[in-house]
Design a protein around this motif. Structure first.
Motif, PDB file in Angstrom:
ATOM      1  N   GLY A 196       0.804  -1.212   0.000  1.00 17.20           N
ATOM      2  CA  GLY A 196       0.000   0.000   0.000  1.00 17.20           C
ATOM      3  C   GLY A 196       0.841   1.267   0.000  1.00 17.20           C
ATOM      4  N   ALA A 197       0.191   2.381  -0.347  1.00 21.91           N
ATOM      5  CA  ALA A 197       0.889   3.666  -0.409  1.00 21.91           C
ATOM      6  C   ALA A 197       1.289   4.165   0.977  1.00 21.91           C
ATOM      7  CB  ALA A 197       0.002   4.702  -1.096  1.00 21.91           C
ATOM      8  N   TRP A 198       0.496   3.832   1.991  1.00 16.68           N
ATOM      9  CA  TRP A 198       0.825   4.165   3.388  1.00 16.68           C
ATOM     10  C   TRP A 198       0.342   3.015   4.241  1.00 16.68           C
ATOM     11  CZ3 TRP A 198      -2.353   7.215   7.346  1.00 16.68           C
ATOM     12  CH2 TRP A 198      -1.595   7.459   8.503  1.00 16.68           C
ATOM     13  N   THR A 199       1.220   2.425   5.035  1.00 11.95           N
ATOM     14  CA  THR A 199       0.894   1.189   5.739  1.00 11.95           C
ATOM     15  C   THR A 199       1.149   1.331   7.245  1.00 11.95           C
ATOM     16  OG1 THR A 199       3.130   0.381   5.277  1.00 11.95           O
ATOM     17  CG2 THR A 199       1.387  -0.247   3.720  1.00 11.95           C
ATOM     18  N   PRO A 200       0.363   2.140   7.946  1.00 12.77           N
ATOM     19  CA  PRO A 200       0.653   2.384   9.360  1.00 12.77           C
ATOM     20  C   PRO A 200       0.303   1.233  10.289  1.00 12.77           C
ATOM     21  CG  PRO A 200      -1.367   3.503   8.739  1.00 12.77           C
ATOM     22  CD  PRO A 200      -0.793   2.926   7.475  1.00 12.77           C
ATOM     23  N   PHE A 201      -0.535   0.296   9.833  1.00  5.80           N
ATOM     24  CA  PHE A 201      -0.998  -0.788  10.701  1.00  5.80           C
ATOM     25  C   PHE A 201      -0.520  -2.145  10.186  1.00  5.80           C
ATOM     26  CE2 PHE A 201      -4.587   2.379  10.477  1.00  5.80           C
ATOM     27  CZ  PHE A 201      -4.176   3.099  11.593  1.00  5.80           C
ATOM     28  N   GLU A 202      -0.564  -3.123  11.072  1.00 10.90           N
ATOM     29  CA  GLU A 202      -0.186  -4.485  10.685  1.00 10.90           C
ATOM     30  C   GLU A 202      -1.008  -4.976   9.508  1.00 10.90           C
ATOM     31  OE1 GLU A 202      -1.238  -8.783  10.809  1.00 10.90           O
ATOM     32  OE2 GLU A 202      -2.472  -7.049  11.366  1.00 10.90           O
ATOM     33  N   SER A 203      -2.299  -4.744   9.557  1.00 14.10           N
ATOM     34  CA  SER A 203      -3.180  -5.191   8.478  1.00 14.10           C
ATOM     35  C   SER A 203      -2.910  -4.446   7.175  1.00 14.10           C
ATOM     36  CB  SER A 203      -4.645  -5.016   8.887  1.00 14.10           C
ATOM     37  OG  SER A 203      -4.925  -3.655   9.172  1.00 14.10           O
ATOM     38  N   SER A 204      -2.357  -3.226   7.273  1.00 16.92           N
ATOM     39  CA  SER A 204      -2.042  -2.447   6.071  1.00 16.92           C
ATOM     40  C   SER A 204      -1.017  -3.161   5.208  1.00 16.92           C
ATOM     41  CB  SER A 204      -1.500  -1.068   6.467  1.00 16.92           C
ATOM     42  OG  SER A 204      -2.375  -0.381   7.324  1.00 16.92           O
TER      43      SER A 204
END
Length: 226
Positions: free
Chosen positions: A210-218
Motif C-alpha cells: 500500500g501507499a501508506w501502511t501504518p498498521f499491521e493489516s495495512s
C-alpha cells in the motif's frame, strides 16, 4: 460547585469526543492510504529469493535467508549478539520501532496507556529488532513472497538504511534467546510507524504494497496466505 462540576464534565466529554473523532480519522486515513497499491506491476518470480512477511498480529517484520545474493546476514548481525548463538539459524527477521516500546514492554501487558499517549503525541527514537530463526515455515503469520534477485538487493539496501555503522551502534538484549535490538536512525511518529517502515522498505524494493501502511493489516492485506 454544581455548575463548575457540570462545566468540567462537559469539557471532559468534549475532549473525549474530539479524541475519538481524531482516532477514527487516523484509522480511516490508514485504511484509505493502504488501499492504494504501489508497484502494482509486481509479480513473483520462480528463480528469485523467497522472503517471508511476518506478523504477530500487531507488528510486521521481514524474514530473509541468512545467505542469499552474496550477502551473509550473520556478518551484519552476528549470532554472538543473542542469548543462544548455537542453533543452526537459517533466517533473520528485521523490523524497526520506537525505542521505549521495544525495550520497556516485553509483553503487551506492559504497554501502559501513558506510554501509548506519549509515543502517539511525541514519537521517539527508532530501534531495530533482529530475530534469528531456524527454518521458519510458511503459515498465516509467515507469508512467503518470491522476489527477483534485483528486488532482493534493493530490499537489503532499504532495510539497512537506518542502521548505523558497526562502531556506532549498541546492542540490547531481546525478549528471548534468539533476538536482539540495535541502535537505529529515524524517528517514530504517527506517520512513520513500525509497520509503515516495513511498507516503505517493500515499496523501495519494487514489491507490491500500500501507499501508506501504518498498521499491521495495512501490510498483510497485500500478501497472499500460503
Amino acid at each position: 460547585m454544581a455548575a463548575a462540576a457540570k462545566r468540567a464534565l462537559a469539557l471532559l466529554r468534549a475532549v473525549a469526543g474530539w479524541a475519538a473523532l481524531a482516532l477514527g480519522a487516523y484509522f480511516l486515513c490508514g485504511w484509505i492510504g493502504s488501499s492504494f497499491p504501489v508497484n502494482r506491476d509486481f509479480r513473483e518470480t520462480d528463480d528469485g529469493v523467497e522472503i517471508l512477511i511476518a506478523t504477530n498480529g500487531v507488528h510486521n517484520s521481514i524474514v530473509m535467508p541468512v545467505r542469499a545474493e552474496g550477502l551473509d546476514w550473520h556478518r551484519v548481525f552476528p549470532p554472538a549478539d543473542i542469548g543462544n548463538p548455537y542453533r543452526p539459524y537459517t533466517h533473520v527477521g528485521i523490523s524497526w520501532g520506537q525505542r521505549e516500546v521495544f525495550l520497556d514492554t516485553p509483553t503487551w501487558a506492559d504497554l501502559s496507556p501513558l506510554l501509548v499517549l506519549r509515543v502517539a503525541t511525541m514519537g521517539g527514537e527508532g530501534l531495530m529488532h533482529v530475530e534469528h530463526w531456524a527454518s521458519p515455515q510458511p503459515s498465516e503469520h509467515y507469508r512467503p513472497l518470491r522476489i527477483s534477485r534485483e528486488q532482493y538487493r534493493l530490499l537489503v539496501r532499504a532495510l539497512l538504511r537506518d542502521l548505523p555503522p558497526p562502531g556506532q551502534r549498541r546492542s540490547y538484549p531481546g525478549y528471548g534467546p534468539q533476538d536482539v535490538f540495535y541502535d537505529a536512525r529515524g524517528t517514530y511518529t504517527l506517520y512513520l510507524t513500525c509497520n509503515e517502515w516495513v511498507g516503505e522498505s517493500l515499496r523501495r524494493a519494487g514489491i507490491l504494497t500500500g501507499a501508506w501502511t501504518p498498521f499491521e493489516s495495512s501490510v498483510m492485506k497485500w500478501v497472499e496466505r500460503p
